[in-house]
Design an enzyme around this catalytic site. Sequence first.
Site, short mmCIF file in Angstrom:
data_model
loop_
_atom_site.label_atom_id
_atom_site.label_comp_id
_atom_site.label_asym_id
_atom_site.label_seq_id
_atom_site.Cartn_x
_atom_site.Cartn_y
_atom_site.Cartn_z
N LYS A 37 0.88 -1.18 0.00
CA LYS A 37 0.00 0.00 0.00
C LYS A 37 0.91 1.23 0.00
O LYS A 37 1.47 1.60 1.02
CB LYS A 37 -0.89 -0.02 1.25
CG LYS A 37 -2.23 0.68 1.11
CD LYS A 37 -2.17 2.16 0.81
CE LYS A 37 -1.93 3.02 2.02
NZ LYS A 37 -1.73 4.45 1.67
N GLU A 71 9.44 1.32 10.97
CA GLU A 71 10.52 2.30 10.72
C GLU A 71 9.85 3.66 10.77
O GLU A 71 9.10 4.00 9.87
CB GLU A 71 11.14 2.10 9.32
CG GLU A 71 11.77 0.75 9.08
CD GLU A 71 13.05 0.54 9.85
OE1 GLU A 71 13.56 1.49 10.46
OE2 GLU A 71 13.53 -0.61 9.85
N CYS A 86 13.80 10.57 7.08
CA CYS A 86 13.59 10.12 8.47
C CYS A 86 14.83 10.35 9.33
O CYS A 86 14.72 10.67 10.50
CB CYS A 86 13.22 8.64 8.47
SG CYS A 86 14.33 7.64 7.49
N GLU A 145 9.59 16.17 15.02
CA GLU A 145 10.08 15.94 13.67
C GLU A 145 9.38 16.91 12.72
O GLU A 145 8.16 16.85 12.57
CB GLU A 145 9.78 14.49 13.25
CG GLU A 145 10.39 14.14 11.92
CD GLU A 145 10.03 12.74 11.46
OE1 GLU A 145 8.87 12.33 11.63
OE2 GLU A 145 10.92 12.07 10.91
#
Length: 499
Positions: free
Chosen positions: A193, A269, A304, A402
């Site tokens: 997906k 992750e 990331c 973040e």
Amino acid sequence: MTLASLTTADWHARAASVRYETGHFIDGKHVDSVAKGRFTVVNPATGNALCEASAGTGADIDLAVASAKRTVASRVWSRMAPRDRMAILAKYATLIEANAERFALLDTLCMGKPISDMVNIDVPSAAKNFAYFSELVDKIDGVVTATAKDAFHYILREPLGVVGCIVPWNYPLLMAAWKVAPALAAGNSVVLKPAEQSPLSALLMAELFIEAGAPPGVFNVVNGLGEAAGAALALHMDVAKVAFTGSTEIGKQMLIYAGQSNMKRVALECGGKTPQIFLADMPDMDTAVTYAINGIFGNMGEVCNAGSRLLIDKPIAKEFIERFIAKGKSMYRAGDPLDPATNLGPMVTASHQARVLSYITRGKSEGARLEFGGSAPELPGAYVNPTLFTGVNNQMTIAREEIFGPVAAAIEIDGVEQALAVANDSIYGLAAAVWTRDLNVAHKTVRDLEAGIIWVNCFDHGDMTQPFGGYKQSGQGRDKCLESLLSYTQTKSAWINLG
Ligand code: NAD
């Protein structure tokens, strides 16, 4: 003509005629959604609609999982002779490279990544990833254990069955490759997906897998929104594992889905707030400054492991920041992603641009000093200029959350002990770096930093042997590397009575 020689006009001409599908790929065929729903994909460099993609729902996920499950039951993939499976995956790696132009265009058009990054980084890295795991197919060994004379005990390593892969938009092809390649190499069947912002390259991936000689149904793709198609996949009773890359918030949701359904395995992750520690005795300041700039402005900061916190030792802080400003102010320039000279594309969407700009407002209101950037350039797309804040402390929002944009936060530290305390004071632990000439300090820092990946006197270096994944709320799986392959297998113990 090589891709490196194409001009902006060439890329625009190719973009106008690039062939792509917009549905799902199930059982070896491109298909539309059962409910016929669609969502709009917008090119963030222009703000214009690119296409209408199929909005998958539970019904499409059911079809894709059923298709994958049939291939698990027939063992057409898991019991294929390992050398044959290897050959298909190796050929597949070459097909990814051979289709570099299409992959580059599809991801650049959807999420605004500079075309040069696609050509030089994403596509070759994805191909290498499949090549690496193809080489491991016939090296998944079981073992015979030591037993008393009345027993013979061996342990088989078997695939899990149907693996669901849910991936983000920041490296659409590459993040998918990191999950799909080890899952397939271990003999599983897959339902992927992709993120709704970047649905196109996954369909090309699945199509090429058939061209490589794989049986239909082994690799399926369902597009759609996270809360519809993603949730249906993660909640599915016939999915043995969900391999997820994305935000920490949705990563936690994956664990809930597993508990609400069949206790499927979950690999995560997730986000990061990577500290780079620059100690006064670093080997070469110019090199370190260049790495610091690339570490936060590369891929628009939508990385990331972006080095978003710069922890700079007091004695060198003034000079380091002066050099960062001198070089960093102009090293990355917003421009047309289809121009091979552009190294800074737009944010993935206008709403993400607004989110990044709101963090910048927050940084200013909490007392950080804006050294450069902090605004959107005069361009039609969702751009944010590279931004540096100094005078940051680790309690400020821009040091804790973040941002996922080109925003660096410089924090002055007083020696290595304080640097470690600040570096580790985060819910995240994906990566960290330290710059020092002192071998003892380097090794001590490696031990004491709470992160899955540590770089010493470099940043973002690595190859396929490197486990990629985080400590703490950055996740709990590892991509790339042998460990990743094994995480898509399970052991079976066979105890044979010889008595
Ligand atoms: P996201 O969590 O919003 O979405 C990731 C994927 O999850 C998408 O496919 C999305 O459709 C799906 N999803 C969203 N909501 C869902 C739900 N309720 N149920 C099921 N699926 C759902 O993340 P994003 O904005 O696409 O990507 C950015 C994030 O990814 C950042 O936090 C970044 O740090 C992280 N990331 C991590 C790594 C790593 O290796 N650690 C690599 C790349 C990106």
